[in-house]
Structures are given as C-alpha cells and as structure tokens.
Design a protein around this motif. Structure first.
Motif, mmCIF file in Angstrom:
data_model
loop_
_atom_site.group_PDB
_atom_site.id
_atom_site.type_symbol
_atom_site.label_atom_id
_atom_site.label_comp_id
_atom_site.label_asym_id
_atom_site.label_seq_id
_atom_site.Cartn_x
_atom_site.Cartn_y
_atom_site.Cartn_z
ATOM 1 N N SER A 65 49.720 44.526 44.110
ATOM 2 C CA SER A 65 48.851 43.363 44.255
ATOM 3 C C SER A 65 49.341 42.204 43.403
ATOM 4 C CB SER A 65 47.419 43.731 43.857
ATOM 5 O OG SER A 65 46.588 42.582 43.863
ATOM 6 N N PRO A 84 41.363 38.261 41.450
ATOM 7 C CA PRO A 84 40.742 39.329 42.245
ATOM 8 C C PRO A 84 39.269 39.037 42.523
ATOM 9 C CG PRO A 84 41.995 40.222 40.391
ATOM 10 C CD PRO A 84 41.895 38.744 40.168
ATOM 11 N N THR A 142 39.118 42.610 46.805
ATOM 12 C CA THR A 142 40.151 43.304 46.036
ATOM 13 C C THR A 142 39.648 44.668 45.577
ATOM 14 O OG1 THR A 142 40.863 41.131 45.208
ATOM 15 C CG2 THR A 142 41.776 43.081 44.126
ATOM 16 N N LYS A 190 41.069 48.410 46.632
ATOM 17 C CA LYS A 190 41.562 49.340 45.606
ATOM 18 C C LYS A 190 41.119 50.773 45.897
ATOM 19 C CE LYS A 190 41.984 46.514 41.414
ATOM 20 N NZ LYS A 190 41.465 46.302 40.045
ATOM 21 N N TRP A 206 47.315 51.800 42.798
ATOM 22 C CA TRP A 206 47.178 50.340 42.822
ATOM 23 C C TRP A 206 47.969 49.770 41.651
ATOM 24 C CZ3 TRP A 206 44.604 47.435 46.492
ATOM 25 C CH2 TRP A 206 44.439 46.069 46.219
ATOM 26 N N GLU A 237 49.025 46.325 39.630
ATOM 27 C CA GLU A 237 48.821 44.893 39.412
ATOM 28 C C GLU A 237 50.171 44.282 39.066
ATOM 29 O OE1 GLU A 237 46.129 43.383 39.995
ATOM 30 O OE2 GLU A 237 44.543 44.903 39.933
ATOM 31 N N SER A 297 50.904 40.738 39.644
ATOM 32 C CA SER A 297 50.859 39.279 39.591
ATOM 33 C C SER A 297 51.559 38.775 38.333
ATOM 34 C CB SER A 297 49.407 38.802 39.595
ATOM 35 O OG SER A 297 49.345 37.385 39.494
#
Length: 701
Positions: free
Chosen positions: A362, A367, A371, A375, A381, A383, A385
C-alpha cells in the motif's frame, strides 16, 4: 607576552578583519614556534573549517584535543567539523566530551541536538535542544533548531509552537515564517498556512517556492483557477521550476483544459526529462486529447520506459514449481476510497487460500475506512508509502512474491520504476491504467476481448491476457439508494447526464451533446464533477456549452456530494447517461447502470475508448453502443422518445448487472487465478528451457 602568544593575537586580529591568508600564516608561525600549542592548532582548525577544508579542520582540531583535553571549546569546534563531514556519531562524542567538561554550555547542547537529529534520533535531539533553551531561554537558534527537528519528526503542532516562540524572541530569519507555514499546511491548518506564506512573501516577494506552496493549498481546496494562476506566478519567478509546471498541468487537467495541461506537463519533462511524476502525467493527459494517435501514444510510453526502466540482473529464490500455491502481490496507492478499490475488493475477497497467498503493498498516503476494510482481505499488508523504489524492490524480493500486479500504471503514486527493475519473476499490469506501461519488464496486461480485440494488440509492450469474464470485476456499493422511476415520467423534462471528470469531456463530446440536446425539445444536460466546486470553473463550462450553441438554462452543473450514497442518489435526476469520448467512463458507467440509468457510448479505437462498450457487451446491452457519432446520437434520441423503454431499463438494469460476470466475484477471481497459474507455468517452463538453451514466447490466449 610570549612570541607564540603575540603571533596568535596578531593572527586573531587579522582573522576577525577577514584577512584569512595573513591569519593562517601567523597561526602557522605560532605552530612552528610552539608545536605543542593547543590554541594554535585550534585556530588553524577553525580557520580551515571556515574555508571549507573540513578534513584538514577535523585533523587539526582532533590534534588540539590531544594536546589539551580539558578545553570544551576545542571539542565543540571539532564536533562542528565532524558534523559538516557527516561523521555524526563522532560529532556526538565530541559534543558530549565538551559537556562533561562544561555541562552548562548551551551551544554544546544545541550542536549535539543537530547531530542527533541528523541521525533521525529526534526525541534525543529534542531533549538536547530543550536543555539548551533551559540554560539560555533567549537562545533563538536552539528554539528554531528544536522547531525544525519537531517538524522532521512530524510533530507539527509542537513545531508551530516553537516557531512562534522564536518569533516572539525576535527572530529576524524570514525563513521561520516559511517553515512554520509548511507545518501549518501539514497540520491541516490551511488558512493559517496561507497567512504565514504571505507573511514570508513580504520579506521575499520573489520566492517561487512560497508562491508554489500557496498554489498547492489552493489546488487541494479545489480552487482550481486560482491554483493555476498561482503556479503560473511561481513559473514567472522561476521558469525552470519543474514541480510548478507539473502542478499547473494538474490544475488545468482538473478544469478540463486538456491541451494546456499537456503543454504544462511537456514543459516539465523538457526541463527535467527524468522526472517520473511529470513524465507519467504527460502520458496520462495525452490520452484525453481527441487527436491522440494510438501509435503515437505507444511510442511515447516506450520513450518513458527508455528513460526510467533500469533492468538489473537478479536471481529469484522461488522454486519453479507449477503446482504449489502462488504468492500474489498487489501494488497500489489507491487502496482507499477510490475507483480502483471498487474493482480490487471482490478479487481480494474471493481469492482461494489453497490457490494463492496475497500480499498488498500500500502506497496510500492518507488511509481511510476503505483502506482498513481492504486490509482484512489480504493475508499480508505492507505499508510502503514513501519507501524508495530500490527499498521497495528489495522488500518484494525478500517476500518472495511470485506474481506482482500493478494497479496504477502511470497514475498518481505509481511504482513503475520499481517494476522496471524487475521486483518479481512475473509482473502484471491490471485495472488502474488504460494503456501500456511501456515497460519491457511488465510481462502481461489483463484485459478482455471487447476492450482489446485481437487486431489492436501490437500497441502494447506487455503480452495481453484476455480474461474470459471481462476486463474488471465490480463491487456494487452496499449503501446504494434504491432505484427510482425515470425523472422524465414525473417532470416531463428529459435529462441527459454525465458524472465523468471534466478532462474526459472533449470538444467533440461537447459538440455532439449539444446537437443531441437541441434535437430533443425541452431536454437538459446535468454534469456533476468535484471541479464544479470552483465557481470560476462553472462559469468557464457554461461558456463552453454556450459557445457550442446550448442555451444556459438547459445546462445544470453540480459539485461533489458529501457521501457516496448522496452521489449515487444524484443519478435519480438523470434519464439517460451520456458516455464521454475518446476517453470513456468506467466507474461512472458502473454506477449509472447500478442506479438503473442506461449509458449511451461511442466505441473507440483503444482500451480507454472501449471500456463502456465492453461493460455493455458483458451485460448483453449492445443496443446502447454506437459505432459512429451519428449512431450515438440516434441511439440517445430514440431512448429519449421512449419513456416506457427508459422505465424498463430502470427496473431491470440493477438485476441484470448483479447477474452479469462483472459482479460475480467468485467466478471472476477463479478465472483470474487460472490466468495467474498459466503465467506462472510459463515462467517455470522458461527456467527449465533456460538451462536447455531454449526460449519461449510470451503468449496466453
């Protein structure tokens, strides 16, 4: 006074007066006279530091500490040289040595804070700055440094308070207003941020960066016309400001001023040809142009890849076993309240654990509830970013993903640079973008036989994989309002409508819609777009249609609804939805059909021009597809004259859509898994054939 002391005094006098060459000569004479003079070595080191000779400075100052290890000032000077050399751990040791000698040296605490902050140790740095300020409450530099460190740590309210404290202490550094404005913006206090930027501009009216940041705030507020003027003002101050050209393009595109947007993106790319964001935006914007050639667009995408694709040799550790469960990775910046989520949600929900394990990467910056829902549907999942592309590639490889699926293409927040470095054995483009990525390292693109017929498949860098149940699978919104009767039955006034973004409403679309409205007496056109939150954009589009010949009273322009349910409820005002061309709707088409509104479309020459016709084909609604503008017009006219037929659509479209492949998440995902399995099997075969000296073509029916 000794000869050495006299030389040092004369050297310091020359030093203070800016006669650095004379000062250095006197200091070196002093060293010659007394090689054990710590003061002389300290001053030589300090002079070297000021002249940018950092390595020599550190050597001289370190030698001075060996000659006299009881002088805090020498350790502080040594720490400054080490910090400038980015030897932060050594600088920290030097400052701490100074503080062991003089615990109340505020400057040592301040400098220690700077070195700790440089290592990302923000809490420790904050403690050091606080101690410096406690010792000297008027130490403005320490207050500012503390504010900047809190800003770096994302503690924006703390930083804002510290910047205000610096201003109250009489800080004369105009940049304090700029830094505070950045914090206010990040804290969501946009009005205060604008005021701070404007205060800064009173000190530095030619600051292109401050003007640009004001434009960013205006753009986020959807004050699009003002944002465009502001970005233009930034460009006037700094003509080579790549980000300003790029954001000017974004502001223009949101207003539907596509040609101007393309020009702005092109200018950004010409300034900085390797700017990933601007060059992707340039590709995206060109697809809205009615004169865009499919072949030209393909070549533009290949040029993008020539600049940004950096293949690297990699040995994947996955076992080429065709039968084992696959590890599928999905990559997107749109795992949020976004159109892509409507199409990936049913797939994540229906993946079979015995067939595959799913990891979502993601890149969502902010979020939301969507989001959090998504999940729960993934096995893992991640993260990602803000993660550098190479770090992202390394993460995917460590996770041993078999098939990595890109859901963004050249849209915002994409990871195509990472895909270009081959993050996984098999890489696939799907859903989020309506054209080729241009990448050699993107192996496949998922589509269908209607969106991409066999005859057009040469204009892709990827091998096309045609899903047997359609190019996408849609999750109808659970809180959609019930379908109501066509409004024409109650009002007697036929309403055409489109909720597509303004960039899709091309000049040929405007002309054809105007011809349609003029051919249906009393009809009106309802357009709905977030861009109409800007009153200047409303006036501009009223003029565009007036120039085309549509009376103003027959055009209704609406802005964004507060919620999805209210947005869908607005379809109750429409009898017939009109698709845009050459770039069709997709999510808007699905929403209209779910609300019982028939969508009239013009089949185009490429994927983005065939999205709606493909959806209609899968719903067995070919009668709504025009093959020419005249046929499009005729279909809409016939529907407008047949309120009974409109009522039939209204009553039956939701049921028809629910029963169509597009809404059968389980069946669609099973077929998708089958396609993934074929891709994986082909990769496994290629590994075996590599050892036998054979190669295999990439082709899946």
């Amino acid at each position: 006074m000794s000869a050495t002391a006299d030389l040092l005094n004369r050297g310091m006098h020359a030093h203070r007066n800016g006669n650095l060459g004379e000062a250095e000569g006197l200091y070196r004479e002093a060293v010659t006279a007394d090689p054990t003079s710590a003061d002389a070595w300290n001053l030589i080191g300090l002079l070297a530091y000021q002249q940018g000779e950092l390595t020599g400075a550190a050597e001289h100052l370190e030698y001075a500490t060996k000659l006299r290890n009881s002088d805090a000032s020498i350790y502080i000077n040594l720490g400054a040289a080490q910090h400038a050399l980015k030897r932060f751990d050594e600088a920290i040791d030097s400052y701490r040595a100074a503080l062991r000698l003089e615990p109340s040296r505020a400057d040592a605490h301040n400098n220690l804070g700077n070195s700790l902050a440089a290592l990302g140790r923000f809490d420790d740095a904050d403690a050091s700055f606080r101690r410096a300020i406690e010792i000297d409450p008027n130490y403005t530099k320490a207050v500012i440094n503390r504010a900047k460190t809190r800003q770096s740590a994302g503690a924006y309210e703390d930083a804002i308070a510290a910047y205000r404290q610096a201003l109250e202490l009489g800080a004369e550094l105009p940049a304090v207003h700029f830094w505070m404005a950045e914090c206010l913006e990040n804290a969501g206090r946009r009005d205060d941020a604008l005021a701070a930027y404007r205060t800064y501009l009173r000190h530095d009216p030619e600051s292109a960066e401050a003007v640009y940041n004001i434009g960013v705030i205006e753009l986020d507020r959807y004050r699009l016309a003002e944002a465009a003027r502001t970005f233009q003002a930034a460009i006037e101050r700094s003509p080579q400001f790549t980000q300003a050209h790029n954001n000017l393009g974004i502001a223009m595109l949101a207003q539907g001023r596509v040609a101007e947007a393309v020009s702005s993106f092109r200018a950004a790319v010409e300034i900085q040809h390797d700017d990933v964001t601007a060059s992707s935006n340039y590709l995206m914007a060109q697809q809205y142009l009615p004169v865009a050639s499919d072949a030209v667009l393909f070549n533009e995408h290949r040029r993008w890849a020539a600049v940004h694709e950096r293949p690297e040799p990699v040995q994947f550790r996955q076992t080429p076993d065709r039968q084992r469960p696959l590890h599928i990775g999905y990559v997107s910046a749109d795992f949020r309240a976004h159109a892509v989520s409507n199409f990936i949600q049913p797939i994540l929900r229906h993946h079979r654990p015995e067939q595959c394990r799913v990891t979502c990467y993601s890149d969502v910056r902010h979020p939301d509830g969507t989001t959090e829902e998504l999940k729960t549907l993934a096995d893992e999942w991640r993260e990602s970013s803000g993660m550098p592309d190479q770090d992202f590639v390394n993460l995917v490889r460590r996770d041993a993903v078999d098939i990595l699926v890109d859901l963004s293409g050249h849209t915002a927040g994409n990871r195509l640079v990472a895909f270009g470095r081959r993050a996984a054995p098999v890489q696939v483009s799907y859903l989020g973008y309506g054209n080729t990525t241009g990448l050699e390292n993107m192996d496949y693109r998922i589509t269908d036989q209607f969106a991409d017929p066999e005859e057009g498949s040469s204009l892709y860098a990827e091998t096309l994989v045609r899903h047997p149940l359609g190019f996408a699978c849609y999750a109808p919104p659970s809180d959609a309002p019930p379908v109501t009767a066509p409004p024409v039955i109650e009002t007697g006034c036929l309403t055409f409508g489109s909720f597509n973004n303004l960039a899709k409403i091309s000049p040929p679309t405007v002309r054809l819609w105007t011809d349609l409205l003029l051919s249906v007496p009393g009809s009106r056109l309802l357009l709905k777009s977030q861009s109409f939150l800007d009153a200047e954009v409303v006036v501009d589009w009223q003029r565009i249609f007036a120039d085309a010949g549509l009376p103003p009273e027959r055009l209704v322009l609406q802005g964004r609804s507060p919620s999805l349910r209210e947005h869908l409820g607005a379809y109750r005002q429409i009898d017939i939805a009109l698709d845009t061309f050459p770039y069709n709707g997709s999510t808007t088409t699905c929403e209209a059909l779910w609300m019982g509104v028939p969508v009239v479309t013009l089949r185009g020459s490429n994927y983005v021009g065939r999205m709606t016709s493909a959806l209609l084909q899968w719903m067995s609604l070919p009668e709504l597809i025009g093959e020419s503008p005249a046929e499009y017009l005729n279909i809409a006219q016939r529907l407008a004259a047949n309120s009974d037929r409109l009522a039939e659509y209204r009553n039956g479209l939701r049921l028809r859509m629910a029963a169509a492949p597009i809404c059968d998440g389980a069946a669609y995902t099973r077929s998708l898994e089958d396609k993934f399995r074929e891709m994986w099997s082909r990769w496994c075969a290629a590994q075996a054939n590599t050892h036998s000296g054979l190669t295999q073509p990439r082709q899946i029916a």
